[in-house]
Each structure stands twice: as structure tokens, then as C-alpha cells.
Write a protein that holds these residues in place. Sequence first.
Motif, mmCIF file in Angstrom:
data_model
loop_
_atom_site.group_PDB
_atom_site.id
_atom_site.type_symbol
_atom_site.label_atom_id
_atom_site.label_comp_id
_atom_site.label_asym_id
_atom_site.label_seq_id
_atom_site.Cartn_x
_atom_site.Cartn_y
_atom_site.Cartn_z
ATOM 1 N N SER A 16 -10.698 16.174 3.912
ATOM 2 C CA SER A 16 -9.858 16.735 4.965
ATOM 3 C C SER A 16 -8.411 16.255 4.810
ATOM 4 O O SER A 16 -7.463 17.034 4.981
ATOM 5 C CB SER A 16 -10.409 16.341 6.330
ATOM 6 O OG SER A 16 -9.586 16.817 7.352
ATOM 7 N N ARG B 217 0.302 21.186 7.600
ATOM 8 C CA ARG B 217 0.181 22.234 8.629
ATOM 9 C C ARG B 217 -1.241 22.387 9.054
ATOM 10 O O ARG B 217 -2.188 22.298 8.449
ATOM 11 C CB ARG B 217 0.678 23.563 8.093
ATOM 12 C CG ARG B 217 2.158 23.529 7.845
ATOM 13 C CD ARG B 217 2.652 24.875 7.351
ATOM 14 N NE ARG B 217 3.726 24.589 6.423
ATOM 15 C CZ ARG B 217 3.956 25.224 5.318
ATOM 16 N NH1 ARG B 217 3.175 26.204 4.957
ATOM 17 N NH2 ARG B 217 4.943 24.923 4.562
ATOM 18 N N GLN C 214 -6.912 18.117 1.905
ATOM 19 C CA GLN C 214 -6.618 19.494 2.298
ATOM 20 C C GLN C 214 -5.342 19.543 3.128
ATOM 21 O O GLN C 214 -4.515 20.446 2.967
ATOM 22 C CB GLN C 214 -7.794 20.065 3.081
ATOM 23 C CG GLN C 214 -7.640 21.531 3.431
ATOM 24 C CD GLN C 214 -8.850 22.056 4.155
ATOM 25 O OE1 GLN C 214 -9.635 21.319 4.738
ATOM 26 N NE2 GLN C 214 -9.001 23.373 4.148
ATOM 27 N N ASN C 215 -5.174 18.573 4.025
ATOM 28 C CA ASN C 215 -3.975 18.510 4.855
ATOM 29 C C ASN C 215 -2.731 18.279 3.989
ATOM 30 O O ASN C 215 -1.683 18.897 4.229
ATOM 31 C CB ASN C 215 -4.132 17.397 5.882
ATOM 32 C CG ASN C 215 -3.057 17.431 6.935
ATOM 33 O OD1 ASN C 215 -2.421 18.444 7.167
ATOM 34 N ND2 ASN C 215 -2.864 16.292 7.586
ATOM 35 N N ILE D 202 -2.408 19.132 0.798
ATOM 36 C CA ILE D 202 -2.180 20.353 0.015
ATOM 37 C C ILE D 202 -1.501 21.432 0.842
ATOM 38 O O ILE D 202 -0.601 22.126 0.364
ATOM 39 C CB ILE D 202 -3.519 20.864 -0.577
ATOM 40 C CG1 ILE D 202 -4.004 19.892 -1.651
ATOM 41 C CG2 ILE D 202 -3.385 22.266 -1.131
ATOM 42 C CD1 ILE D 202 -5.417 20.150 -2.128
ATOM 43 N N LYS D 203 -1.882 21.542 2.103
ATOM 44 C CA LYS D 203 -1.277 22.549 2.993
ATOM 45 C C LYS D 203 0.095 22.133 3.479
ATOM 46 O O LYS D 203 0.763 22.883 4.174
ATOM 47 C CB LYS D 203 -2.181 22.797 4.198
ATOM 48 C CG LYS D 203 -3.441 23.537 3.847
ATOM 49 C CD LYS D 203 -4.249 23.791 5.100
ATOM 50 C CE LYS D 203 -5.494 24.593 4.818
ATOM 51 N NZ LYS D 203 -6.295 24.806 6.025
ATOM 52 N N GLY D 204 0.527 20.942 3.161
ATOM 53 C CA GLY D 204 1.863 20.488 3.557
ATOM 54 C C GLY D 204 1.900 19.988 4.987
ATOM 55 O O GLY D 204 2.942 20.028 5.636
#
Length: 129
Positions: free
Chosen positions: A119, A129, A122-123, A125-127
Motif C-alpha cells: 500500500s 494521491r 502504491q501510494n 507510485i501514485k505520487g
Amino acid sequence: MNLFSNNISLLEKGLDYSALKNKTIAQNIANVDVPNYKKKTVSFKEVLADSTKHIDTYRSDPRHFPISIKNSSPTIQTSTNWQYHHNGNNVDIDKEMSDLATNQIYYQALVERINGKFSTLQNVIKGGR
């Protein structure tokens, strides 16, 4: 610089250990009434006690112990030094059920921890957001 600092692979090894322990406990429970069946256990603490490889971990205080682990896998051992039933079987069903519950809690904690790691990735990688 190692991106994951080996944490995910350590969690994976913990999951492998827990799965093997679950399989061994289930085998003991299935054979609780089999004459002369000897209880099997998974030894992982010995692997940790013989650890030689140092893994860098975050320590909030220099007095904390570093975590070390050896690149070994847990082994299954057979207990033959005592007898629980009159038929030669040494499986205590209450102890096995208790060990199974403990192992399930351990497994779930590892799953939640590895989910947290992914998680966080993933956070990132999404920058954020």
C-alpha cells in the motif's frame, strides 16, 4: 541502495514458515488417533538462533538490537521422546489446536504487514494521491 531493504522477502519467508507450520499442525491433528504416530514440529527458532547474516533495519535507538537472519529454511522434526496416549501416539489435540490458533494470528499479522508495504509503494507510485 536497495529499494525494498529486504523487508518484503523477509515477510515472504515468514509466510512460508507459517504455511509450513500450518501444514504440519494439520497433519498432527489428522493423525491424532493413529497408533504410534509421532508429533511433528517445525523448527524455525533454531534457524534464528544460528543466524549469521546481518540485515539492515531501522532502529530508533542505538541500544536496540539489530535483526539478523540466516539464509536457511525451517525443518520438520519428529518428537519421539514422550508418549501422550496408551497407543504410542504423542499428539495432544488441545496443544495442537492452540498452536494452530497462534499460527493463524501470526500469519494474519504478516499478511497485514506485507499489505501495508504494498500500500505504501502504491501510494508512492501514485505520487501521494
